[in-house]
Design a protein around this motif. Sequence first.
Motif, PDB file in Angstrom:
ATOM      1  N   PRO A 275       0.824  -1.209   0.000  1.00 27.65           N
ATOM      2  CA  PRO A 275       0.000   0.000   0.000  1.00 27.65           C
ATOM      3  C   PRO A 275       0.862   1.265   0.000  1.00 27.65           C
ATOM      4  N   TYR A 276       0.365   2.284  -0.636  1.00 30.61           N
ATOM      5  CA  TYR A 276       1.055   3.566  -0.710  1.00 30.61           C
ATOM      6  C   TYR A 276       1.441   4.065   0.679  1.00 30.61           C
ATOM      7  N   ALA A 277       0.520   3.995   1.641  1.00 25.92           N
ATOM      8  CA  ALA A 277       0.785   4.513   2.981  1.00 25.92           C
ATOM      9  C   ALA A 277       1.943   3.764   3.636  1.00 25.92           C
ATOM     10  N   GLU A 278       2.018   2.458   3.432  1.00 20.13           N
ATOM     11  CA  GLU A 278       3.117   1.676   4.000  1.00 20.13           C
ATOM     12  C   GLU A 278       4.446   2.041   3.359  1.00 20.13           C
ATOM     13  N   ALA A 279       4.429   2.244   2.045  1.00 23.58           N
ATOM     14  CA  ALA A 279       5.661   2.621   1.344  1.00 23.58           C
ATOM     15  C   ALA A 279       6.198   3.951   1.871  1.00 23.58           C
ATOM     16  N   MET A 280       5.305   4.906   2.070  1.00 26.57           N
ATOM     17  CA  MET A 280       5.741   6.220   2.572  1.00 26.57           C
ATOM     18  C   MET A 280       6.231   6.109   4.016  1.00 26.57           C
ATOM     19  N   ARG A 281       5.564   5.294   4.809  1.00 24.74           N
ATOM     20  CA  ARG A 281       5.952   5.154   6.219  1.00 24.74           C
ATOM     21  C   ARG A 281       7.301   4.459   6.354  1.00 24.74           C
ATOM     22  N   ARG A 282       7.505   3.383   5.636  1.00 25.20           N
ATOM     23  CA  ARG A 282       8.725   2.586   5.809  1.00 25.20           C
ATOM     24  C   ARG A 282       9.916   3.125   5.012  1.00 25.20           C
ATOM     25  N   PHE A 283       9.624   3.751   3.868  1.00 24.38           N
ATOM     26  CA  PHE A 283      10.721   4.125   2.973  1.00 24.38           C
ATOM     27  C   PHE A 283      10.738   5.604   2.576  1.00 24.38           C
ATOM     28  N   GLY A 284       9.719   6.357   2.961  1.00 30.31           N
ATOM     29  CA  GLY A 284       9.671   7.765   2.610  1.00 30.31           C
ATOM     30  C   GLY A 284       9.516   8.011   1.135  1.00 30.31           C
ATOM     31  N   SER A 285       9.049   7.010   0.389  1.00 29.50           N
ATOM     32  CA  SER A 285       8.978   7.111  -1.062  1.00 29.50           C
ATOM     33  C   SER A 285       7.831   6.256  -1.580  1.00 29.50           C
ATOM     34  N   ASP A 286       7.180   6.738  -2.654  1.00 25.46           N
ATOM     35  CA  ASP A 286       6.144   5.928  -3.290  1.00 25.46           C
ATOM     36  C   ASP A 286       6.732   5.013  -4.352  1.00 25.46           C
ATOM     37  N   LYS A 287       8.055   4.998  -4.466  1.00 27.16           N
ATOM     38  CA  LYS A 287       8.746   4.080  -5.384  1.00 27.16           C
ATOM     39  C   LYS A 287       9.986   3.517  -4.694  1.00 27.16           C
ATOM     40  N   GLY A 399      15.072  12.642  11.269  1.00 31.24           N
ATOM     41  CA  GLY A 399      14.394  13.650  10.447  1.00 31.24           C
ATOM     42  C   GLY A 399      13.208  14.180  11.218  1.00 31.24           C
ATOM     43  N   ALA A 400      13.092  15.506  11.353  1.00 30.71           N
ATOM     44  CA  ALA A 400      11.988  16.124  12.074  1.00 30.71           C
ATOM     45  C   ALA A 400      11.571  17.395  11.346  1.00 30.71           C
ATOM     46  N   ASP A 401      10.405  17.352  10.744  1.00 36.30           N
ATOM     47  CA  ASP A 401       9.932  18.494   9.959  1.00 36.30           C
ATOM     48  C   ASP A 401       8.518  18.170   9.494  1.00 36.30           C
ATOM     49  N   SER A 402       8.053  18.846   8.468  1.00 40.66           N
ATOM     50  CA  SER A 402       6.781  18.451   7.878  1.00 40.66           C
ATOM     51  C   SER A 402       6.928  17.032   7.320  1.00 40.66           C
ATOM     52  N   THR A 403       5.824  16.335   7.215  1.00 42.88           N
ATOM     53  CA  THR A 403       5.875  14.952   6.729  1.00 42.88           C
ATOM     54  C   THR A 403       6.520  14.876   5.356  1.00 42.88           C
ATOM     55  N   SER A 404       6.188  15.814   4.483  1.00 38.12           N
ATOM     56  CA  SER A 404       6.735  15.766   3.128  1.00 38.12           C
ATOM     57  C   SER A 404       8.239  15.965   3.118  1.00 38.12           C
ATOM     58  N   VAL A 405       8.750  16.888   3.940  1.00 35.52           N
ATOM     59  CA  VAL A 405      10.196  17.120   3.979  1.00 35.52           C
ATOM     60  C   VAL A 405      10.921  15.912   4.564  1.00 35.52           C
ATOM     61  N   VAL A 406      10.391  15.344   5.633  1.00 36.84           N
ATOM     62  CA  VAL A 406      11.028  14.173   6.240  1.00 36.84           C
ATOM     63  C   VAL A 406      11.040  13.010   5.249  1.00 36.84           C
ATOM     64  N   ASN A 407       9.923  12.784   4.585  1.00 35.73           N
ATOM     65  CA  ASN A 407       9.876  11.690   3.617  1.00 35.73           C
ATOM     66  C   ASN A 407      10.857  11.907   2.479  1.00 35.73           C
ATOM     67  N   ASP A 408      10.866  13.124   1.933  1.00 36.84           N
ATOM     68  CA  ASP A 408      11.767  13.406   0.809  1.00 36.84           C
ATOM     69  C   ASP A 408      13.225  13.276   1.229  1.00 36.84           C
ATOM     70  N   ALA A 409      13.571  13.874   2.388  1.00 40.77           N
ATOM     71  CA  ALA A 409      14.970  13.917   2.808  1.00 40.77           C
ATOM     72  C   ALA A 409      15.474  12.551   3.254  1.00 40.77           C
ATOM     73  N   LEU A 410      14.764  11.905   4.191  1.00 36.79           N
ATOM     74  CA  LEU A 410      15.228  10.603   4.673  1.00 36.79           C
ATOM     75  C   LEU A 410      15.046   9.519   3.612  1.00 36.79           C
ATOM     76  N   GLY A 411      14.021   9.650   2.776  1.00 34.78           N
ATOM     77  CA  GLY A 411      13.848   8.684   1.690  1.00 34.78           C
ATOM     78  C   GLY A 411      15.013   8.717   0.721  1.00 34.78           C
ATOM     79  N   ALA A 412      15.457   9.932   0.361  1.00 35.53           N
ATOM     80  CA  ALA A 412      16.608  10.064  -0.536  1.00 35.53           C
ATOM     81  C   ALA A 412      17.897   9.640   0.158  1.00 35.53           C
ATOM     82  N   LEU A 413      18.028   9.983   1.441  1.00 37.60           N
ATOM     83  CA  LEU A 413      19.226   9.597   2.198  1.00 37.60           C
ATOM     84  C   LEU A 413      19.327   8.078   2.304  1.00 37.60           C
ATOM     85  N   ARG A 414      18.203   7.427   2.494  1.00 36.65           N
ATOM     86  CA  ARG A 414      18.189   5.969   2.571  1.00 36.65           C
ATOM     87  C   ARG A 414      18.801   5.344   1.317  1.00 36.65           C
TER      88      ARG A 414
END
Length: 610
Positions: A275-287, A399-414
């Motif tokens: 699910p999209y929500a799980e992908a964003m939660r675990r990986f910070g990315s929809d891909k 990562g601590a910020d808006s959800t979108s920033v945390v997802n983008d930043a930590l997702g890319a860092l991952r």
Amino acid sequence: MMRSHYSGEVTAAAIDTTITVCGWVHRRRDHGGVIFVDLRDRSGLIQVVFDPDEAETFAAAERLRSEYVIKVTGRVRARPEGTVNRNLASGEIEVYTTALEVLNASETPPLQLDETETVGDAARLRYRYVELRKPRMQRHMQLRAQVTRAVRHALDDLGFLDIETPILTRATPEGARDYLVPSRTQPGHFFALPQSPQLFKQLLMVAGMDRYYQIARCFRDEDLRADRQPEFTQIDIEASFVDADDIMGINEQMIRQLFDDVLGVKLPDPFPRMPYAEAMRRFGSDKPDLRIDLELVDIADLVADAEFKVFSGPANSDTGRVAVLRVPGGSSLTRKQIDDYTDFVGRYGAKGLAYVKISDVAKGRDGMASPILKFLSDDAIAGIVERTGAADGDLLFFGADSTSVVNDALGALRVKLGHDLGRVSGDWAPLWVVDWPMFEYDEATKRWYAAHHPFTAPAVDDPEALKAAPHEAMAKAYDMVLNGSEIGGGSVRIHSPEMQQAAFDVLGISREEAEEKFGFLLEALKFGAPPHAGIAFGLDRLVMLMAGADSIREVIAFPKTQTATDLLTGAPGEADAAQLRELGIRLRAKPTADSSGEGAAGAGGTNDGA
């Protein structure tokens, strides 16, 4: 035919036969009175030998230079012992030349065809026809042809019809800017080049074509990025009387068959779904790239009462997120490396990158090192360690910020850490991302946007329920992801005019605008539109992944730059005064565009999300 064989196809089975090969002089070498030429064509290289005993051909061979186009006739013989080249398909043999014809001379090429040569992007694109002679580029173009051939065979076998849709169509709202084409016969009116065949393929379903596909050219006048091109190719697919599972199964089968036929690779059966929500939660990315074993862990509840406002602020915000990325063995990272990663996440809006190095978990905070530890309670530290599974030698990035920033930043860092630290496991990791939100709300414009496109069917069947709670609406949408890249995206389509109008209402598309832009679709839906669904794959991106290339530009024959400039032809160019008068166009001022075009972009997505 000038030739009897392609160079790379001549093997030891042809010894003692006479053949004719044609191609380019890849390399010429003089060895003790004997001249050797590596002749190159699209199939590979073959070594041809010029002996002084063949006086006429030897004299002609002495005048050969790099990239001369030649025709060689001679006898195939085994190479002398110790000179076999196991890296070439033709490496066991050579051709003893009896006739040589120079078909065309060549000036010194502006690019060397040595793959190790470093040359600027501008030169590579300006002389693309020379760049394409490189064996690597030849392989990429052949792979692209193999992919399209395999796709056609697979879809033909599944009963799909190859149907072309118009290139000259009309502009529609949503998505990127259209490329406009002025109409000479109707002054003041414009065609638009299609961003996708989306509406036409839905009309084909209304028309009863049942199963459609097309290798379609698409156009987007958008701000280009490294993975975008103004014109690109997609594998466009639509089917009637199917649901999401049906269309996903059909296309999963096609991709498995494609990889097996072209690369000899067996992909998993079935592909995993997430699910999209799980992908964003675990990986910070929809891909997410599932080859990398790093994951994000939420800790907002553990730091909500912390004195550290950088943590507690987002932790207590409805739009905030506080997450941790555990890096096993990461405590060995130097301060310089951590600073570099801090700069990296800054590109994604992160204001900093807090971290904790762990030397001895058993000692609690005394076994850790970090400037932020003084702001965290012992309970919070213990909770973070337990939730992340942290061990001795690990490093935790926060990562601590808006959800979108945390997802983008930590997702890319991952992803970056996964590659930097060698934590990429396996060659291929396909995935379906499902259960998407129907709409996304933009705070800047205070309006809803379609997460995929406005023709995607919602999970609810009630138009009024959709309008009443757009924030809760889920879409019957699905994306296919491969190694962290979205290669295809699609959805079940809306097939009732009432539901389509409800979606337009949520998106702020007025009844008048909907009728003006989409009236033909809304009308078609009134005349027995079947349930239908589809998907589109980004062909350029798919071939890039299969080729192991670093850029989509590597698998497009004639790509454009990041400023949408064609350095080879000089496009876009100016129109002369007569052409403009004929079209009823007058330029207000001459634009001052930078056409230097450093770099080049790759092909990108489709209205279906590919």
